[in-house]
Write a protein that holds these residues in place. Structure first.
Motif, PDB file in Angstrom:
ATOM      1  N   SER A  21       0.830  -1.209   0.000  1.00  0.00           N
ATOM      2  CA  SER A  21       0.000   0.000   0.000  1.00  0.00           C
ATOM      3  C   SER A  21       0.867   1.263   0.000  1.00  0.00           C
ATOM      4  O   SER A  21       0.536   2.245  -0.657  1.00  0.00           O
ATOM      5  N   GLY A  22       1.991   1.226   0.731  1.00  0.00           N
ATOM      6  CA  GLY A  22       2.904   2.363   0.707  1.00  0.00           C
ATOM      7  C   GLY A  22       3.507   2.571  -0.659  1.00  0.00           C
ATOM      8  O   GLY A  22       3.645   3.707  -1.125  1.00  0.00           O
ATOM      9  N   MET A  23       3.877   1.478  -1.318  1.00  0.00           N
ATOM     10  CA  MET A  23       4.429   1.571  -2.666  1.00  0.00           C
ATOM     11  C   MET A  23       3.388   2.147  -3.626  1.00  0.00           C
ATOM     12  O   MET A  23       3.696   2.980  -4.471  1.00  0.00           O
ATOM     13  N   PHE A  24       2.149   1.720  -3.465  1.00  0.00           N
ATOM     14  CA  PHE A  24       1.080   2.239  -4.319  1.00  0.00           C
ATOM     15  C   PHE A  24       0.895   3.736  -4.109  1.00  0.00           C
ATOM     16  O   PHE A  24       0.771   4.496  -5.074  1.00  0.00           O
ATOM     17  N   LEU A  25       0.898   4.170  -2.851  1.00  0.00           N
ATOM     18  CA  LEU A  25       0.747   5.602  -2.573  1.00  0.00           C
ATOM     19  C   LEU A  25       1.936   6.403  -3.087  1.00  0.00           C
ATOM     20  O   LEU A  25       1.771   7.511  -3.599  1.00  0.00           O
ATOM     21  N   GLY A  26       3.135   5.846  -2.969  1.00  0.00           N
ATOM     22  CA  GLY A  26       4.318   6.523  -3.495  1.00  0.00           C
ATOM     23  C   GLY A  26       4.260   6.685  -5.001  1.00  0.00           C
ATOM     24  O   GLY A  26       4.590   7.745  -5.544  1.00  0.00           O
ATOM     25  N   SER A  27       3.830   5.643  -5.696  1.00  0.00           N
ATOM     26  CA  SER A  27       3.723   5.745  -7.154  1.00  0.00           C
ATOM     27  C   SER A  27       2.605   6.700  -7.555  1.00  0.00           C
ATOM     28  O   SER A  27       2.714   7.396  -8.563  1.00  0.00           O
ATOM     29  N   LEU A  28       1.558   6.763  -6.747  1.00  0.00           N
ATOM     30  CA  LEU A  28       0.483   7.706  -7.012  1.00  0.00           C
ATOM     31  C   LEU A  28       0.983   9.146  -6.873  1.00  0.00           C
ATOM     32  O   LEU A  28       0.665  10.002  -7.702  1.00  0.00           O
ATOM     33  N   VAL A  29       1.793   9.411  -5.863  1.00  0.00           N
ATOM     34  CA  VAL A  29       2.355  10.755  -5.670  1.00  0.00           C
ATOM     35  C   VAL A  29       3.238  11.128  -6.853  1.00  0.00           C
ATOM     36  O   VAL A  29       3.141  12.236  -7.391  1.00  0.00           O
ATOM     37  N   ILE A  30       4.109  10.200  -7.271  1.00  0.00           N
ATOM     38  CA  ILE A  30       5.004  10.468  -8.397  1.00  0.00           C
ATOM     39  C   ILE A  30       4.212  10.722  -9.682  1.00  0.00           C
ATOM     40  O   ILE A  30       4.614  11.518 -10.527  1.00  0.00           O
ATOM     41  N   ALA A  31       3.080  10.065  -9.844  1.00  0.00           N
ATOM     42  CA  ALA A  31       2.281  10.231 -11.054  1.00  0.00           C
ATOM     43  C   ALA A  31       1.428  11.497 -11.016  1.00  0.00           C
ATOM     44  O   ALA A  31       1.180  12.111 -12.057  1.00  0.00           O
ATOM     45  N   VAL A  32       0.992  11.896  -9.832  1.00  0.00           N
ATOM     46  CA  VAL A  32       0.059  13.017  -9.719  1.00  0.00           C
ATOM     47  C   VAL A  32       0.770  14.375  -9.775  1.00  0.00           C
ATOM     48  O   VAL A  32       0.217  15.344 -10.307  1.00  0.00           O
ATOM     49  N   ILE A  33       1.988  14.454  -9.256  1.00  0.00           N
ATOM     50  CA  ILE A  33       2.695  15.743  -9.226  1.00  0.00           C
ATOM     51  C   ILE A  33       2.796  16.377 -10.617  1.00  0.00           C
ATOM     52  O   ILE A  33       2.399  17.534 -10.790  1.00  0.00           O
ATOM     53  N   PRO A  34       3.291  15.670 -11.638  1.00  0.00           N
ATOM     54  CA  PRO A  34       3.379  16.321 -12.957  1.00  0.00           C
ATOM     55  C   PRO A  34       2.020  16.687 -13.549  1.00  0.00           C
ATOM     56  O   PRO A  34       1.886  17.732 -14.193  1.00  0.00           O
ATOM     57  N   VAL A  35       1.019  15.876 -13.302  1.00  0.00           N
ATOM     58  CA  VAL A  35      -0.315  16.166 -13.844  1.00  0.00           C
ATOM     59  C   VAL A  35      -0.868  17.449 -13.235  1.00  0.00           C
ATOM     60  O   VAL A  35      -1.383  18.312 -13.957  1.00  0.00           O
ATOM     61  N   LEU A  36      -0.742  17.586 -11.930  1.00  0.00           N
ATOM     62  CA  LEU A  36      -1.233  18.802 -11.279  1.00  0.00           C
ATOM     63  C   LEU A  36      -0.474  20.036 -11.735  1.00  0.00           C
ATOM     64  O   LEU A  36      -1.056  21.107 -11.910  1.00  0.00           O
ATOM     65  N   LEU A  37       0.829  19.887 -11.936  1.00  0.00           N
ATOM     66  CA  LEU A  37       1.613  21.042 -12.369  1.00  0.00           C
ATOM     67  C   LEU A  37       1.290  21.432 -13.807  1.00  0.00           C
ATOM     68  O   LEU A  37       1.274  22.618 -14.136  1.00  0.00           O
ATOM     69  N   VAL A  38       1.024  20.462 -14.671  1.00  0.00           N
ATOM     70  CA  VAL A  38       0.635  20.777 -16.046  1.00  0.00           C
ATOM     71  C   VAL A  38      -0.716  21.499 -16.048  1.00  0.00           C
ATOM     72  O   VAL A  38      -0.910  22.479 -16.769  1.00  0.00           O
ATOM     73  N   LEU A  39      -1.633  21.023 -15.226  1.00  0.00           N
ATOM     74  CA  LEU A  39      -2.945  21.675 -15.157  1.00  0.00           C
ATOM     75  C   LEU A  39      -2.846  23.107 -14.643  1.00  0.00           C
ATOM     76  O   LEU A  39      -3.680  23.940 -14.975  1.00  0.00           O
ATOM     77  N   ASN A  40      -1.827  23.389 -13.857  1.00  0.00           N
ATOM     78  CA  ASN A  40      -1.620  24.746 -13.351  1.00  0.00           C
ATOM     79  C   ASN A  40      -0.710  25.584 -14.236  1.00  0.00           C
ATOM     80  O   ASN A  40      -0.383  26.714 -13.896  1.00  0.00           O
ATOM     81  N   GLY A  41      -0.258  25.019 -15.356  1.00  0.00           N
ATOM     82  CA  GLY A  41       0.525  25.773 -16.323  1.00  0.00           C
ATOM     83  C   GLY A  41       1.995  25.937 -15.975  1.00  0.00           C
ATOM     84  O   GLY A  41       2.635  26.880 -16.450  1.00  0.00           O
ATOM     85  N   MET A  42       2.524  25.067 -15.150  1.00  0.00           N
ATOM     86  CA  MET A  42       3.940  25.159 -14.773  1.00  0.00           C
ATOM     87  C   MET A  42       4.821  24.597 -15.887  1.00  0.00           C
ATOM     88  O   MET A  42       4.415  23.747 -16.658  1.00  0.00           O
ATOM     89  N   SER A  43       6.052  25.054 -15.930  1.00  0.00           N
ATOM     90  CA  SER A  43       6.977  24.604 -16.959  1.00  0.00           C
ATOM     91  C   SER A  43       7.497  23.197 -16.641  1.00  0.00           C
ATOM     92  O   SER A  43       7.442  22.743 -15.503  1.00  0.00           O
ATOM     93  N   VAL A  44       8.037  22.548 -17.656  1.00  0.00           N
ATOM     94  CA  VAL A  44       8.567  21.198 -17.493  1.00  0.00           C
ATOM     95  C   VAL A  44       9.773  21.216 -16.557  1.00  0.00           C
ATOM     96  O   VAL A  44       9.948  20.312 -15.734  1.00  0.00           O
ATOM     97  N   ALA A  45      10.594  22.244 -16.638  1.00  0.00           N
ATOM     98  CA  ALA A  45      11.764  22.342 -15.764  1.00  0.00           C
ATOM     99  C   ALA A  45      11.335  22.414 -14.299  1.00  0.00           C
ATOM    100  O   ALA A  45      11.940  21.776 -13.435  1.00  0.00           O
ATOM    101  N   PHE A  46      10.282  23.161 -14.016  1.00  0.00           N
ATOM    102  CA  PHE A  46       9.795  23.254 -12.643  1.00  0.00           C
ATOM    103  C   PHE A  46       9.213  21.922 -12.183  1.00  0.00           C
ATOM    104  O   PHE A  46       9.380  21.532 -11.026  1.00  0.00           O
TER     105      PHE A  46
END
Length: 67
Positions: A21-46
């Motif tokens: 379950s911890g591994m699943f939550l960790g992979s979820l965090v890694i997957a969600v961070i870029p999606v949220l930043l793209v939706l907020n218009g952040m650059s790829v470098a950020f």
């Protein structure tokens, strides 16, 4: 990225103790961070910088908690 997701999920780098379950939550965090930043218009470098900071923070917390 897989190792980062597992470490963020709470698996010990040196002993291999952790949970699925911890591994699943960790992979979820890694997957969600870029999606949220793209939706907020952040650059790829950020996005990469923030993801790296999260990984470094997780490793540091893992090291401090395991000692």
């Amino acid at each position: 990225m897989i190792i980062a997701a597992v470490v963020i999920g709470g698996t010990n780098l040196f002993g291999g103790e952790g949970s699925i379950s911890g591994m699943f939550l960790g992979s979820l965090v890694i997957a969600v961070i870029p999606v949220l930043l793209v939706l907020n218009g952040m650059s790829v470098a950020f996005q990469e910088t923030l993801t790296g900071a999260v990984i470094i923070g997780a490793v540091m917390i893992d090291i401090f908690l395991r000692d």
